[in-house]
Design a protein around this motif. Structure first.
Motif, PDB file in Angstrom:
ATOM      1  N   THR A 193       0.828  -1.037  -0.181  1.00 34.25           N
ATOM      2  CA  THR A 193      -0.014   0.038   0.231  1.00 34.25           C
ATOM      3  C   THR A 193       0.855   1.168   0.021  1.00 34.25           C
ATOM      4  O   THR A 193       2.049   1.240   0.344  1.00 34.25           O
ATOM      5  CB  THR A 193      -0.904   0.050   1.146  1.00 34.25           C
ATOM      6  N   SER A 194       0.336   2.443  -0.255  1.00 34.79           N
ATOM      7  CA  SER A 194       1.083   3.540  -0.487  1.00 34.79           C
ATOM      8  C   SER A 194       0.265   4.910  -0.415  1.00 34.79           C
ATOM      9  O   SER A 194      -1.042   4.569  -0.415  1.00 34.79           O
ATOM     10  CB  SER A 194       1.934   3.545  -1.659  1.00 34.79           C
ATOM     11  N   GLY A 195       0.824   5.930  -0.298  1.00 33.62           N
ATOM     12  CA  GLY A 195       0.024   7.386  -0.481  1.00 33.62           C
ATOM     13  C   GLY A 195       0.261   7.838  -1.918  1.00 33.62           C
ATOM     14  O   GLY A 195       1.441   7.795  -2.371  1.00 33.62           O
ATOM     15  N   PHE A 265       6.645   7.535   7.981  1.00 30.86           N
ATOM     16  CA  PHE A 265       5.253   7.791   7.780  1.00 30.86           C
ATOM     17  C   PHE A 265       4.756   9.209   7.897  1.00 30.86           C
ATOM     18  O   PHE A 265       4.145   9.796   7.028  1.00 30.86           O
ATOM     19  CB  PHE A 265       4.455   6.656   8.449  1.00 30.86           C
ATOM     20  N   GLN A 269       7.019  11.987   5.223  1.00 27.54           N
ATOM     21  CA  GLN A 269       6.208  11.913   4.152  1.00 27.54           C
ATOM     22  C   GLN A 269       5.510  13.231   4.473  1.00 27.54           C
ATOM     23  O   GLN A 269       4.461  13.608   3.480  1.00 27.54           O
ATOM     24  CB  GLN A 269       5.307  10.582   4.107  1.00 27.54           C
ATOM     25  N   ARG A 271       3.455  14.780   6.374  1.00 29.58           N
ATOM     26  CA  ARG A 271       2.150  14.499   7.022  1.00 29.58           C
ATOM     27  C   ARG A 271       2.070  15.628   8.287  1.00 29.58           C
ATOM     28  O   ARG A 271       3.229  16.086   8.841  1.00 29.58           O
ATOM     29  CB  ARG A 271       1.985  13.419   7.662  1.00 29.58           C
ATOM     30  N   ILE A 299       4.192   7.124  -2.467  1.00 32.00           N
ATOM     31  CA  ILE A 299       5.145   7.333  -1.320  1.00 32.00           C
ATOM     32  C   ILE A 299       4.885   5.957  -0.558  1.00 32.00           C
ATOM     33  O   ILE A 299       3.728   5.662  -0.100  1.00 32.00           O
ATOM     34  CB  ILE A 299       4.920   8.288  -0.484  1.00 32.00           C
ATOM     35  N   GLU A 300       6.056   5.181  -0.430  1.00 28.56           N
ATOM     36  CA  GLU A 300       5.777   4.015   0.672  1.00 28.56           C
ATOM     37  C   GLU A 300       7.280   3.850   1.150  1.00 28.56           C
ATOM     38  O   GLU A 300       7.812   4.950   1.447  1.00 28.56           O
ATOM     39  CB  GLU A 300       5.480   2.708   0.049  1.00 28.56           C
ATOM     40  N   MET A 301       7.556   2.780   2.012  1.00 28.65           N
ATOM     41  CA  MET A 301       8.683   2.725   2.917  1.00 28.65           C
ATOM     42  C   MET A 301       9.638   1.642   2.730  1.00 28.65           C
ATOM     43  O   MET A 301      10.499   1.561   3.832  1.00 28.65           O
ATOM     44  CB  MET A 301       8.183   3.080   4.353  1.00 28.65           C
ATOM     45  N   LEU A 321      -3.817   4.701  -1.253  1.00 29.93           N
ATOM     46  CA  LEU A 321      -5.025   4.757  -0.353  1.00 29.93           C
ATOM     47  C   LEU A 321      -5.295   6.022  -0.251  1.00 29.93           C
ATOM     48  O   LEU A 321      -6.588   6.046   0.310  1.00 29.93           O
ATOM     49  CB  LEU A 321      -4.339   3.996   1.257  1.00 29.93           C
ATOM     50  N   LEU A 322      -4.908   7.075  -0.616  1.00 27.03           N
ATOM     51  CA  LEU A 322      -5.285   8.390  -0.398  1.00 27.03           C
ATOM     52  C   LEU A 322      -4.454   9.199  -1.461  1.00 27.03           C
ATOM     53  O   LEU A 322      -3.454   8.854  -1.815  1.00 27.03           O
ATOM     54  CB  LEU A 322      -5.053   8.975   1.077  1.00 27.03           C
ATOM     55  N   ARG A 324      -2.202  12.522  -1.374  1.00 26.69           N
ATOM     56  CA  ARG A 324      -1.443  13.199  -0.492  1.00 26.69           C
ATOM     57  C   ARG A 324      -1.895  14.679  -0.576  1.00 26.69           C
ATOM     58  O   ARG A 324      -1.520  15.754   0.243  1.00 26.69           O
ATOM     59  CB  ARG A 324       0.116  12.600  -0.258  1.00 26.69           C
ATOM     60  N   ILE A 330      -5.771   8.398   6.734  1.00 29.08           N
ATOM     61  CA  ILE A 330      -6.381   7.145   5.758  1.00 29.08           C
ATOM     62  C   ILE A 330      -7.618   6.893   6.465  1.00 29.08           C
ATOM     63  O   ILE A 330      -7.807   6.532   7.312  1.00 29.08           O
ATOM     64  CB  ILE A 330      -5.458   5.978   5.634  1.00 29.08           C
TER      65      ILE A 330
HETATM   66  O1  LIG Z   1       0.450   7.319   2.753  1.00 28.52           O
HETATM   67  C1  LIG Z   1       0.966   6.321   2.869  1.00 28.52           C
HETATM   68  C2  LIG Z   1       0.220   5.257   3.070  1.00 28.52           C
HETATM   69  C3  LIG Z   1       0.669   3.655   2.995  1.00 28.52           C
HETATM   70  N1  LIG Z   1       1.961   3.648   3.232  1.00 28.52           N
HETATM   71  C4  LIG Z   1       2.728   4.974   3.217  1.00 28.52           C
HETATM   72  O2  LIG Z   1       3.974   4.580   3.501  1.00 28.52           O
HETATM   73  N2  LIG Z   1       2.129   6.045   3.105  1.00 28.52           N
END
Ligand SMILES: O=c1cc[nH]c(=O)[nH]1
Ligand SMILES: O=P(O)(O)O[C@H]1O[C@H](CO)[C@@H](O)[C@H]1O
Length: 360
Positions: A193-195, A265, A269, A271, A299-301, A321-322, A324, A330
């Motif tokens: 999953t990711s943003g 996260f 990222q 936030r 974006i993920e990790m 999932l969203l 950004r 989320i």
């Molecule tokens: O915003 C997100 C959603 C899932 N995973 C992430 O690393 N970032």
């Protein structure tokens, strides 16, 4: 130092950055392809340990693997060890017959959540029409609660929890395991999953290149007291193949783009909803828009270390999932979240079935 705006020959393995950061090999010099200015270049190690099954332009050091491309371990010490204990997987060369257990593995799918990866293994079991009863699909790493692992036919599924150090430890042991099991022609895929940035939630992003928080295609690993930079290049043919697979699934928004990998996260990222936040909404949006302009779509990790270690026969496929640019939280209803998380699984299942000749 590099002259501003200069370009190097794209075939060269280089990174343009601070000279003091790169210790792997001494810097050398090369002319800019456009203006001839001589620049200092710093060689980036090609780390990929898994050899692509169909890459006609393989480098000479990979050409020893004619026919079967075995999983490659760049560690001269390993083969001289009497026993190799893969501690976090609860497996070992003396306690387990790794060749018998894993020798037929052709696809490895990794993702953060243990439950999601178990669900994927059960889904693959059904999709491949395997005879074994579902109850017999057990966690191979049950002796440890670090990671979980399931095998369904030629598909090995493993969880890696969150962030770079966690997936890195798992990949060291996984790649060593595949080496001990004499696996060959293996494809490794991260499904996660990711943003998203500037794209609708639910879109599946197939990564063409993983970049760091500075939008650079590199992974920096501290080794002893050095920083070693590794390339995050991925197999373009594989991402195209996956993209073509996605077109066969109805209502399946998919694109190919850069994936940014961060160490955090929240602040990492951009936030505004973490326990700490030292920047303004405007600064956040400016950063994310610059990322978008640099080609980043999600974006993920984990992707930079994943691609650095597995790159040339690996893929990263993450659902967003969203968006950004719209929000940080989320807040999807549970059923929507579950359905979104299944999208990369559906795509990879189609891809594997297609590769195995099981598609109509
Ligand atoms: O915003 C997100 C959603 C899932 N995973 C992430 O690393 N970032
Ligand atoms: O969906 P998975 O594989 O868990 O990965 C993503 O989700 C986690 C953050 O929620 C990070 O690890 C990110 O990379």
């Amino acid at each position: 130092m590099l002259a501003p705006g200069c370009e190097l020959d794209p075939d060269q393995e280089v990174v343009r950055t601070r000279p003091e950061d790169y210790f792997l090999r001494p810097p050398s010099h090369a002319p800019c392809t456009a203006c001839g200015t001589v620049m200092t270049i710093h060689i980036v190690e090609r780390m990929a340990l898994v050899i692509p099954a169909s890459n006609s332009s393989m480098r000479s050091d990979r050409n020893t693997y004619v026919g079967k491309r075995f999983v490659h371990v760049k560690n001269a010490y390993l083969d001289s060890m009497d026993e190799d204990i893969l501690y976090h997987l609860d497996l070992g060369t003396k306690t387990h017959n790794l060749l018998a257990m894993f020798g037929d593995v052709k696809f490895v799918c990794v993702g953060g959540s243990p439950n999601r990866m178990k669900a994927f293994a059960l889904f693959m079991h059904k999709e491949l029409g395997l005879e074994e009863a579902e109850e017999d699909i057990k966690d191979i790493c049950a002796g440890t609660d670090r990671y979980c692992m399931y095998k369904t036919g030629p598909v090995l599924t493993i969880s890696h929890v969150m962030v770079i150090p966690s997936i890195s430890i798992m990949l060291h042991e996984l790649i060593t395991l595949l080496h001990h099991a004499r696996c060959y022609d293996v494809t490794i895929i991260r499904i996660g999953t990711s943003g998203g940035i500037g794209i609708a939630p639910g879109t599946v992003v197939i990564t063409d290149i993983a970049v760091d928080s500075f939008f650079k295609p590199r992974f920096e690993q501290v080794i002893l007291d050095n920083i070693v930079t590794r390339s995050t290049e991925l197999d373009k043919e594989l991402s195209e193949e996956l993209f073509n697979c996605s077109k066969e699934i109805p209502n399946f928004p998919t694109l190919i783009g850069h994936t940014m990998c961060t160490y955090d996260f929240y602040e990492g990222q951009g936030r505004l909803d973490g326990a700490l936040c030292s920047f303004s909404r405007d600064k956040k949006l400016d950063y994310l828009k610059r990322a978008y302009k640099a080609g980043v779509r999600n974006i993920e990790m984990e992707s930079t270390v994943f691609t650095a270690m597995c790159g040339l026969c690996a893929a990263v496929v993450c659902v967003t999932l969203l968006n950004r640019l719209d929000c940080d939280q989320i807040n999807l209803p549970h059923d929507v979240l579950v359905e979104y998380q299944q999208r990369p699984q559906l795509l990879i299942s189609n891809f594997i079935r297609r590769r195995l000749g099981l598609c109509d």
